[in-house]
Write a protein that holds these residues in place. Structure first.
Motif, PDB file in Angstrom:
ATOM      1  N   SER A  68       0.811  -1.181  -0.110  1.00  0.00           N
ATOM      2  CA  SER A  68       0.087  -0.081  -0.116  1.00  0.00           C
ATOM      3  C   SER A  68       0.680   1.281   0.160  1.00  0.00           C
ATOM      4  O   SER A  68       1.964   1.231   0.457  1.00  0.00           O
ATOM      5  CB  SER A  68      -0.941  -0.121   1.202  1.00  0.00           C
ATOM      6  OG  SER A  68      -1.690  -1.140   1.230  1.00  0.00           O
ATOM      7  N   LEU A  69       0.449   2.168  -0.630  1.00  0.00           N
ATOM      8  CA  LEU A  69       0.966   3.646  -0.643  1.00  0.00           C
ATOM      9  C   LEU A  69       0.964   4.324   0.743  1.00  0.00           C
ATOM     10  O   LEU A  69       1.832   5.262   1.036  1.00  0.00           O
ATOM     11  CB  LEU A  69       0.328   4.502  -1.582  1.00  0.00           C
ATOM     12  CG  LEU A  69       0.204   4.205  -3.197  1.00  0.00           C
ATOM     13  CD1 LEU A  69      -0.656   4.842  -4.171  1.00  0.00           C
ATOM     14  CD2 LEU A  69       1.752   3.748  -3.600  1.00  0.00           C
ATOM     15  N   TYR A  70       0.059   4.023   1.515  1.00  0.00           N
ATOM     16  CA  TYR A  70       0.163   4.365   3.046  1.00  0.00           C
ATOM     17  C   TYR A  70       0.253   3.307   3.986  1.00  0.00           C
ATOM     18  O   TYR A  70      -0.572   2.460   3.802  1.00  0.00           O
ATOM     19  CB  TYR A  70      -1.220   5.137   3.339  1.00  0.00           C
ATOM     20  CG  TYR A  70      -1.180   6.755   2.694  1.00  0.00           C
ATOM     21  CD1 TYR A  70      -0.520   7.753   3.216  1.00  0.00           C
ATOM     22  CD2 TYR A  70      -2.058   6.857   1.447  1.00  0.00           C
ATOM     23  CE1 TYR A  70      -0.387   9.179   2.761  1.00  0.00           C
ATOM     24  CE2 TYR A  70      -1.887   8.180   1.016  1.00  0.00           C
ATOM     25  CZ  TYR A  70      -1.163   9.070   1.435  1.00  0.00           C
ATOM     26  OH  TYR A  70      -1.134  10.411   1.036  1.00  0.00           O
ATOM     27  N   SER A  71       1.170   3.439   4.898  1.00  0.00           N
ATOM     28  CA  SER A  71       1.344   2.228   6.078  1.00  0.00           C
ATOM     29  C   SER A  71       0.292   2.852   7.307  1.00  0.00           C
ATOM     30  O   SER A  71       0.917   2.865   8.261  1.00  0.00           O
ATOM     31  CB  SER A  71       2.485   1.953   6.287  1.00  0.00           C
ATOM     32  OG  SER A  71       3.496   1.696   5.227  1.00  0.00           O
ATOM     33  N   ASN A  72      -0.783   2.868   6.844  1.00  0.00           N
ATOM     34  CA  ASN A  72      -1.762   3.363   7.817  1.00  0.00           C
ATOM     35  C   ASN A  72      -2.164   2.573   9.085  1.00  0.00           C
ATOM     36  O   ASN A  72      -2.644   2.873  10.192  1.00  0.00           O
ATOM     37  CB  ASN A  72      -3.033   3.964   7.287  1.00  0.00           C
ATOM     38  CG  ASN A  72      -3.698   2.673   6.424  1.00  0.00           C
ATOM     39  OD1 ASN A  72      -3.196   2.361   5.512  1.00  0.00           O
ATOM     40  ND2 ASN A  72      -4.829   2.141   6.704  1.00  0.00           N
ATOM     41  N   LEU A  73      -2.089   1.226   9.023  1.00  0.00           N
ATOM     42  CA  LEU A  73      -2.174   0.178   9.920  1.00  0.00           C
ATOM     43  C   LEU A  73      -0.998  -0.440  10.993  1.00  0.00           C
ATOM     44  O   LEU A  73      -1.205  -1.111  11.721  1.00  0.00           O
ATOM     45  CB  LEU A  73      -3.121  -0.946   9.482  1.00  0.00           C
ATOM     46  CG  LEU A  73      -4.686  -0.462   8.901  1.00  0.00           C
ATOM     47  CD1 LEU A  73      -5.238  -1.735   8.482  1.00  0.00           C
ATOM     48  CD2 LEU A  73      -5.375   0.079   9.845  1.00  0.00           C
ATOM     49  N   THR A  74       0.191  -0.283  10.079  1.00  0.00           N
ATOM     50  CA  THR A  74       1.207  -0.932  10.606  1.00  0.00           C
ATOM     51  C   THR A  74       2.317   0.457  11.207  1.00  0.00           C
ATOM     52  O   THR A  74       3.306  -0.043  11.967  1.00  0.00           O
ATOM     53  CB  THR A  74       2.161  -1.534   9.639  1.00  0.00           C
ATOM     54  OG1 THR A  74       2.463  -0.761   8.507  1.00  0.00           O
ATOM     55  CG2 THR A  74       1.227  -2.864   9.241  1.00  0.00           C
ATOM     56  N   VAL A  75       1.975   1.572  10.938  1.00  0.00           N
ATOM     57  CA  VAL A  75       2.800   2.591  11.389  1.00  0.00           C
ATOM     58  C   VAL A  75       1.928   3.601  11.874  1.00  0.00           C
ATOM     59  O   VAL A  75       0.883   3.893  11.779  1.00  0.00           O
ATOM     60  CB  VAL A  75       3.467   3.289   9.976  1.00  0.00           C
ATOM     61  CG1 VAL A  75       4.396   4.497  10.807  1.00  0.00           C
ATOM     62  CG2 VAL A  75       4.233   2.210   9.577  1.00  0.00           C
ATOM     63  N   GLN A  76       2.602   4.196  13.223  1.00  0.00           N
ATOM     64  CA  GLN A  76       1.942   5.176  14.003  1.00  0.00           C
ATOM     65  C   GLN A  76       1.681   6.703  13.230  1.00  0.00           C
ATOM     66  O   GLN A  76       2.295   6.866  11.966  1.00  0.00           O
ATOM     67  CB  GLN A  76       2.791   5.674  15.204  1.00  0.00           C
ATOM     68  CG  GLN A  76       2.931   4.463  16.114  1.00  0.00           C
ATOM     69  CD  GLN A  76       4.028   4.910  17.219  1.00  0.00           C
ATOM     70  OE1 GLN A  76       4.536   5.978  17.005  1.00  0.00           O
ATOM     71  NE2 GLN A  76       4.414   3.867  18.055  1.00  0.00           N
ATOM     72  N   GLU A  77       0.574   7.288  13.399  1.00  0.00           N
ATOM     73  CA  GLU A  77       0.139   8.462  12.609  1.00  0.00           C
ATOM     74  C   GLU A  77       1.309   9.299  12.611  1.00  0.00           C
ATOM     75  O   GLU A  77       1.764   9.586  13.963  1.00  0.00           O
ATOM     76  CB  GLU A  77      -1.021   8.858  13.212  1.00  0.00           C
ATOM     77  CG  GLU A  77      -2.478   8.467  12.826  1.00  0.00           C
ATOM     78  CD  GLU A  77      -3.564   8.973  13.071  1.00  0.00           C
ATOM     79  OE1 GLU A  77      -3.587   9.866  13.879  1.00  0.00           O
ATOM     80  OE2 GLU A  77      -4.539   8.595  12.620  1.00  0.00           O
ATOM     81  N   GLY A  78       1.672  10.360  11.760  1.00  0.00           N
ATOM     82  CA  GLY A  78       2.471  11.510  11.848  1.00  0.00           C
ATOM     83  C   GLY A  78       2.045  12.600  12.493  1.00  0.00           C
ATOM     84  O   GLY A  78       0.894  12.697  13.017  1.00  0.00           O
ATOM     85  N   GLU A  79       2.703  13.542  12.183  1.00  0.00           N
ATOM     86  CA  GLU A  79       2.280  14.935  12.758  1.00  0.00           C
ATOM     87  C   GLU A  79       0.889  15.417  12.215  1.00  0.00           C
ATOM     88  O   GLU A  79       0.710  15.171  11.119  1.00  0.00           O
ATOM     89  CB  GLU A  79       3.396  16.185  12.367  1.00  0.00           C
ATOM     90  CG  GLU A  79       4.607  15.819  13.214  1.00  0.00           C
ATOM     91  CD  GLU A  79       5.674  16.693  12.735  1.00  0.00           C
ATOM     92  OE1 GLU A  79       5.221  17.880  12.257  1.00  0.00           O
ATOM     93  OE2 GLU A  79       6.831  16.580  13.379  1.00  0.00           O
ATOM     94  N   GLY A  80       0.021  16.059  13.065  1.00  0.00           N
ATOM     95  CA  GLY A  80      -1.216  16.370  12.834  1.00  0.00           C
ATOM     96  C   GLY A  80      -2.154  15.120  12.396  1.00  0.00           C
ATOM     97  O   GLY A  80      -3.127  15.425  11.348  1.00  0.00           O
ATOM     98  N   GLY A  81      -1.943  13.884  12.639  1.00  0.00           N
ATOM     99  CA  GLY A  81      -2.829  12.909  12.609  1.00  0.00           C
ATOM    100  C   GLY A  81      -2.558  12.408  11.019  1.00  0.00           C
ATOM    101  O   GLY A  81      -3.523  11.841  10.486  1.00  0.00           O
TER     102      GLY A  81
END
Length: 356
Positions: free
Chosen positions: A312-325
């Motif tokens: 996937s282009l975003y690792s939204n379930l394996t990586v913590q959210e970045g700044e500003g969510g």
């Protein structure tokens, strides 16, 4: 695009070979505002060590000099300090530490291991005066080397350098966990959120032999996995991925993990290369690619589940959210996808009418 799970264990004691593409900061900044130079005088950017083959003098640097390293074209140097020596010699003057500090000043990458020789006597309990004495020695080493050594291993060969009784009753694990927690607290207090010195637990020997794979080695690896400040332990690829699905990693740690898998690193530009091949045919109309990780990708992740989540282009379930969510970007694919976007394909999209 499908990526097969790698079957063999990663050749990784993340101690000797941690890798990654994430950039290090320009140095350490302690809470008193003093900064530590990276020694990076060549103008090259400072990166996480990846696939390094360094030179090793163990505890006796007198057998080598820097002309030997120059003859080898070696850029990294490793040694260990026997901790009882710290009672006899100031840490900065102890032979291994002094040599590694000199190597640091010359621009070498450095690895310092702490050796606690308990193979002829029992290890101290964590709440004992002897444990306090060990931690006092550790502090002296940290005063000398933290922020200068690139890698600090909190053990040398702990299962060889201790008695079996201490393996069996948990004393060994408790001892090194105490050392690790102490060092982590020291680094955080002195350097805040950024420091050039990375922490690793050290070497586990003879894991190819069943009698050396015990509850103590399992606990050792489990502690390392669950302690985000510690950057390494042997583990299989799928096990690390499952940990990330259960407890998402910081983005840098996730990128480091992917980059140190030779298989993934060799294929991180698959999207870029394949799209270019399609475009070169002159026959491509539209190709699309998955945006985000979906719950089905991470559910019950194990050794037989295809690792679709790596695509996937975003690792939204394996990586913590970045700044500003903001959702975390994938390693490799995200930047390549952006680079593949052409001006003529961007909004507003106006396609011609087709004949009916």
């Amino acid at each position: 695009m499908r990526m097969q799970n790698e079957r063999r264990p990663m050749s990784r004691r993340w101690f000797l070979g941690v890798s990654g593409a994430a950039l290090l900061t320009a140095g350490c900044q302690d809470t008193e505002g003093k900064s530590e130079s990276t020694g990076n005088t060549s103008g090259h950017r400072a990166v996480v060590p990846s696939g390094v083959l360094g030179a090793n003098f163990n505890e006796d640097p007198s057998t080598m000099d820097f002309s030997m390293l120059e003859g080898l074209s070696a850029g990294w140097l490793r040694g260990f300090v026997p901790m009882p020596e710290i009672d006899k010699t100031p840490a900065r003057q102890q032979a291994a530490i002094k040599t590694l500090l000199s190597a640091h000043d010359k621009g070498y990458g450095t690895v310092l291991s702490l050796k606690f020789p308990y193979n002829h006597r029992l290890m101290p309990a964590v709440d004992s005066a002897d444990m306090d004495a060990e931690l006092a020695r550790v502090d002296k080493v940290l005063d000398a080397a933290m922020g200068k050594a690139d890698i600090l291993a909190l053990a040398n060969e702990p299962f060889i350098e201790s008695l079996k009784k201490d393996h069996d009753d948990g004393t060994l694990n408790a001892f090194y966990e105490k050392v690790a927690q102490h060092v982590i607290a020291y680094r955080r207090k002195r350097f805040g959120e950024r420091c050039r010195t990375r922490l690793y637990m050290g070497s586990l020997n003879h894991l190819d032999r069943p009698d050396w794979r015990t509850q103590a080695t399992d606990r050792w690896m489990e502690f390392t996995r669950k302690t985000p400040e510690i950057e390494g332990v042997d583990t299989k690829v799928w096990q690390v991925i499952r940990q990330a699905t259960e407890h998402p990693f910081p983005q840098r740690k996730w990128h480091d993990f992917l980059s140190m898998s030779p298989w993934f690193e060799d294929h991180k530009h698959f999207l870029r290369d394949q799209v270019q091949k399609f475009r070169d045919t002159g026959q491509l109309a539209v190709a699309t690619y998955g945006v985000a990780q979906a719950p089905a990708m991470v559910k019950d992740f194990g050794p037989r589940k295809p690792p679709w989540l790596l695509n996937s282009l975003y690792s939204n379930l394996t990586v913590q959210e970045g700044e500003g969510g903001k959702p975390a970007r994938s390693y490799g694919f995200f930047e390549d996808f952006r680079a593949l976007q052409r001006a003529e394909d961007r909004r507003p999209v106006r396609t011609a009418e087709t004949t009916t």
